[in-house]
Enzyme design. Structure first.
Site, PDB file in Angstrom:
ATOM      1  N   ALA A  28     -40.338 -45.913 -55.621  1.00  0.00           N
ATOM      2  CA  ALA A  28     -39.331 -45.149 -56.348  1.00  0.00           C
ATOM      3  C   ALA A  28     -39.765 -44.981 -57.801  1.00  0.00           C
ATOM      4  O   ALA A  28     -40.461 -45.840 -58.354  1.00  0.00           O
ATOM      5  CB  ALA A  28     -37.981 -45.859 -56.282  1.00  0.00           C
ATOM      6  N   LYS A  29     -39.380 -43.874 -58.425  1.00  0.00           N
ATOM      7  CA  LYS A  29     -39.687 -43.642 -59.832  1.00  0.00           C
ATOM      8  C   LYS A  29     -38.488 -44.068 -60.668  1.00  0.00           C
ATOM      9  O   LYS A  29     -37.413 -43.491 -60.574  1.00  0.00           O
ATOM     10  CB  LYS A  29     -40.021 -42.170 -60.088  1.00  0.00           C
ATOM     11  N   TRP A  30     -38.683 -45.078 -61.497  1.00  0.00           N
ATOM     12  CA  TRP A  30     -37.594 -45.678 -62.267  1.00  0.00           C
ATOM     13  C   TRP A  30     -37.348 -44.915 -63.551  1.00  0.00           C
ATOM     14  O   TRP A  30     -38.274 -44.413 -64.183  1.00  0.00           O
ATOM     15  CB  TRP A  30     -37.919 -47.143 -62.555  1.00  0.00           C
ATOM     16  N   ASP A 175     -35.502 -41.389 -60.626  1.00  0.00           N
ATOM     17  CA  ASP A 175     -36.046 -40.072 -60.944  1.00  0.00           C
ATOM     18  C   ASP A 175     -36.716 -39.351 -59.784  1.00  0.00           C
ATOM     19  O   ASP A 175     -36.860 -38.142 -59.816  1.00  0.00           O
ATOM     20  CB  ASP A 175     -37.101 -40.213 -62.052  1.00  0.00           C
TER      21      ASP A 175
END
Length: 354
Positions: A28-30, A175
């Site tokens: 996942a894009k933090w 994101d």
């Protein structure tokens, strides 16, 4: 501090892609502050993306690192703050404050977490040249007993799972997805990863612009949306233009230019006290070194379509991408109602997806 990988280190970066590519490692894009944490015994240093120290702003994370991280290690990850099960970037920005007493108060009332997703060094060994598969296995082993506020980012090699995460995790404020080469080494300051971010469009009023640092051409368009009380609120900017396009925009916007901001919905921005709101186009921010930026007011009539990836509170989280002018749109139609809201998803479920 004596580690096999010493600060400063710039993190490995990502280039954008429109779709999730197959055959890679996915995370996942933090939506937080990228951070590299260095620990050597009783010493902890947290370096930002541009290598500036962050440890003084996050004493709670420093304390957690001393309790929960291996005695000698270097980790790449993200500093985040969650409220009501969702990432809150505004609260994270609040931490960058000059007063130590204020930082300590915020550390107690809105504590931060560190989500680790790569291992650069452990003990006396540098892991920079090792493939991601080895780095990931070592990271999971090193943090096997970690508890909040230290987390290991969930990861998968299944593109179907990554696509599911891309859809569901947005509701927790994330994101998008980051894809990495499983066999690749860690390459500081190189765009060796791929990021796939959410993108939507909105029609916004262009009510002003900032000039570019190169001269009297458009640097960024100042965007507005009408709230439910009919007030035009500043919601963000659009700024990625070629040099030729910046000059063209000056000509296109010339008919709307106001020499006197009287009557403009943002006329109060000319008043010094208005800048204390910290959301005005010319406002001093904690990242601008105290510099005030001039802006050119426009009659709030031109409408443009922009692409955006994420809304934080009542404004766009990142710089938007200009798509086209909407001469067919009435400015009054540019309201918050057009912004898409993702289905809420609790952050604890994201971290539990590991």
């Amino acid at each position: 501090m004596r580690l096999p990988v010493m600060p400063p280190v710039k993190p490995m970066l990502a280039k954008a892609a429109a779709r999730i590519p197959p055959g890679l490692h996915y995370e996942a894009k933090w939506d937080g502050f990228r951070a590299i944490v260095f620990r050597d015994g009783d010493e902890v240093l947290i370096g930002s993306r541009n290598t500036k120290p962050l440890d003084r702003y996050f004493p709670d994370v420093v304390e957690a690192a001393l309790r929960l991280l291996p005695p000698r290690c270097v980790l790449d990850g993200e500093l985040v703050i969650a409220l009501d099960g969702r990432l809150d970037f505004d609260r994270l920005q609040d931490r960058i404050h000059p007063a130590a007493s204020r930082v300590r108060h915020l550390a107690e009332t809105t504590p931060a977490s560190f989500v680790a997703f790569d291992l650069l060094a452990l003990g006396d060994e540098s892991y920079l040249a090792r493939p991601l598969t080895e780095r990931r296995a070592a990271l999971e082993a090193a943090l096997a007993d970690a508890v909040p506020p230290i987390h290991v980012a969930p990861a998968t090699t299944d593109p179907a799972v990554a696509r599911d995460w891309f859809d569901r995790f947005e509701g927790a404020g994330l994101d998008g997805i980051v894809a990495k080469d499983p066999a690749g080494p860690y390459l500081p300051d190189e765009r060796a990863m791929v990021k796939i971010k959410h993108e939507r469009t909105a029609d916004c009023v262009v009510a002003g612009y900032r000039e570019h640092k190169s001269g009297p051409v458009v640097g960024s368009l100042l965007l507005g949306l009408y709230d439910d009380r009919g007030r035009l609120q500043h919601v963000g900017v659009s700024a990625a233009f070629t040099a030729a396009r910046r000059a063209e925009l000056v000509e296109e916007l010339a008919p709307y230019r106001m020499t006197d901001p009287t009557g403009h919905p943002w006329a109060h921005w000319a008043e010094a006290e208005a800048h204390e709101a910290d959301r005005l186009p010319g406002a001093v921010t904690r990242w601008s070194g105290g510099r005030l930026s001039d802006w050119v007011p426009l009659r709030p009539e031109p409408v443009c379509e922009v692409a955006y990836d994420h809304v934080q509170g009542d404004r766009f989280r990142h710089t938007t991408r200009f798509r086209r002018w909407r001469t067919d749109k009435d400015p009054a139609e540019c309201t918050y109602e057009q912004l898409a809201e993702p289905t809420r998803y609790d952050l604890s479920d994201v971290l539990g997806a590991r």
